[in-house]
Design an enzyme around this catalytic site. Structure first.
Site, mmCIF file in Angstrom:
data_model
loop_
_atom_site.group_PDB
_atom_site.id
_atom_site.type_symbol
_atom_site.label_atom_id
_atom_site.label_comp_id
_atom_site.label_asym_id
_atom_site.label_seq_id
_atom_site.Cartn_x
_atom_site.Cartn_y
_atom_site.Cartn_z
ATOM 1 C CE LYS A 79 9.936 0.154 -3.140
ATOM 2 N NZ LYS A 79 8.880 1.162 -2.876
ATOM 3 C CB SER A 153 5.548 -0.361 -4.469
ATOM 4 O OG SER A 153 6.299 0.710 -3.904
ATOM 5 C CB SER A 177 5.177 2.378 -1.487
ATOM 6 O OG SER A 177 4.401 2.129 -2.622
#
Ligand code: GLN
Length: 473
Positions: A79, A153, A177
């Protein structure tokens, strides 16, 4: 051999037996990304030269007859809020569009020492704020074969694993997330116990809630990655010495609590039916199912959307157009204050600004007691709910999300409806307990996730139960 189907242990075995090389494996995944990612757009940036070099290093070790680690040569996606030295770390924000990390996050340092191969950095909601990855300042991620959002997210990480563009991925989970995009994309996602994994080198969102964790195809793959990244780090004062809990229990005799507050009006009826049917399968495999109550669940979303923005507003203060990142300095010859104001106005997106304003408000002198302090008190009650529940049961099973993935644009105009997507995941972050989302079937061809929650440091219970559930699913 279909490389996208192999688990981490299978890859390790094959590498050791020289069935294929780490370079071939990396080459395959790079090819998959080149082929698929112009449509999926899971990645924000790639450094294939680095990946190839890392893979070559593993091949040399194997050739020299050296021991290799379980994660050696395993291609991973990271990420974009987790720092890899020399690579961009934008957190999907215009503010950090050209920011290049000057050091490795602790999790990256650990994976590098194990010779994991990094394929690239994945798309996300700006600074991890959102539930659909639509808040990325750059582009949307569209999961393979699905017309709906990947969740957020960490949508890019989830979509990359789901599409077979990486063997595993790292994400961060502040209020869901990792678990919610895992659920939406049909992969496994783990939010570890708070403090189990170092946050050093993770771009902070809400520091008392943030945890880094893995996306993977199976519960066992998630276990391998978790084992590799956990542990105390002197550079993160909130990290703790991980207490390994001896866990012999699989599903047989496992006491599984079903909180009545997680089966609410307004949740998708078919999702509810599927979750209940899957829990029944666990019962048939020997688990003891028991209804429990987590009475303060109804307050969790409100508490989260007070405490999280409070921490966000303070963490975002560093993006001032001076220290690093986007700056309007030099564009308009204003004074210092206007550099601050303009840099933040132009560099940050609407959702980030909304949270800074909310957070600043709840922390302001006149409202601190009414909002922030009160929310902290209720947070303690939510934590106590879990403590009490775990006196009676070994784990708790719930849906990860009240619905399957929603359509692009469906919730972007109404922030509150977007916030409701987190209703089953935020209580876990508030309490700091670990939870895993495991794919448990489809509703109208869209994946559904089963969330298993364990007491602090009982990740192993989640992996065991998850593995056994995968076998009977
Ligand atoms: N969707 C939640 C939010 O918008 C959770 C985000 C996260 O876990 N990083 O805050």
């Amino acid at each position: 051999m279909d490389f996208t189907k192999l688990t981490i242990r299978e890859i390790n075995k094959n590498l050791k037996e020289k069935k294929f090389s780490a370079s071939e494996l990396a080459g395959f995944f790079i090819g998959e990304i080149e082929k698929k990612d112009k449509d999926i757009k899971a990645f924000l940036s790639n450094d294939f030269a680095l990946a190839k070099k890392q893979a070559q290093g593993v091949d040399e070790k194997i050739k020299a007859g050296e021991e290799i680690s379980m994660l050696a040569g395993v291609p991973a996606a990271i990420k974009d809020n987790i720092l890899i030295q020399g690579m961009k770390a934008t957190a999907s924000s215009k503010m950090l569009e050209n920011y290049v990390a000057t050091y490795d996050a602790t999790v990256i340092e650990k994976l590098k020492s194990l010779d994991t191969v990094f394929l690239g950095k994945t798309n996300m909601d700006e600074f991890a704020m959102g539930s659909s990855t639509e808040n990325s300042a750059f582009f949307k991620t569209k999961p393979k074969d699905l017309s709906k959002v990947p969740g957020g997210s960490s949508g890019g990480s989830a979509a990359a694993v789901a599409a077979g563009e990486a063997v595993f991925a790292l994400g961060s989970d502040t209020g869901g997330s990792i678990r919610q995009p895992a659920s939406f994309c049909g992969v496994v996602g783990l939010k570890p116990t708070y403090g189990a994994v170092s946050r050093y080198g993770l771009i902070a969102m809400a520091s008392s809630l943030d945890q880094i964790g893995p996306f993977a195809k199976t519960a066992d793959d998630a276990r391998v990655v978790f084992e590799a990244i956990k542990g105390k780090d002197k550079r993160d004062a909130t990290s703790v010495n991980y207490l390994d809990r001896l866990q012999e229990k699989g599903l047989k005799g496992l006491k599984v609590g079903i909180p009545k507050e997680y089966f609410i009006d307004g949740m998708d009826k078919e999702v509810e039916r599927l979750i209940k049917a899957e829990i029944k399968k666990m019962e048939d495999a020997g688990a003891k199912i028991e209804e429990i109550s987590l009475p303060h669940t109804k307050s969790a979303l409100s508490v989260y959307y007070i405490l999280m923005p409070a921490e966000v507003s303070s963490n975002m203060a560093r993006y001032d157009g001076i220290k690093y990142g986007f700056s309007t300095h030099g564009q308009n010859s204003g004074d210092l204050l206007s550099v601050y104001l303009n840099s933040r106005a132009e560099g940050l997106g609407a959702e980030v600004k909304r949270r800074i304003m909310l957070g600043t408000y709840v922390l302001s002198a006149g409202y601190y007691d009414a909002y922030y302090k009160r929310a902290q008190q209720v947070r303690t009650k939510i934590t106590d709910d879990f403590k009490k529940a775990f006196e009676k049961v070994d784990i708790i099973a719930t849906p990860t999300s009240p619905t399957t993935a929603f359509a692009f644009g469906e919730k972007t105009a109404d922030p509150l409806s977007m916030y409701l997507a987190d209703i089953f995941t935020v209580p876990i972050n508030l309490a700091g307990v670990p939870a895993i989302s495991i794919p448990c079937g489809d509703v109208k061809s869209m994946p559904v996730g089963l969330q298993l929650i364990a007491p602090w440091f009982y990740e192993e219970t989640l992996f065991k139960a998850g593995e056994e559930y995968e076998a009977i699913r």
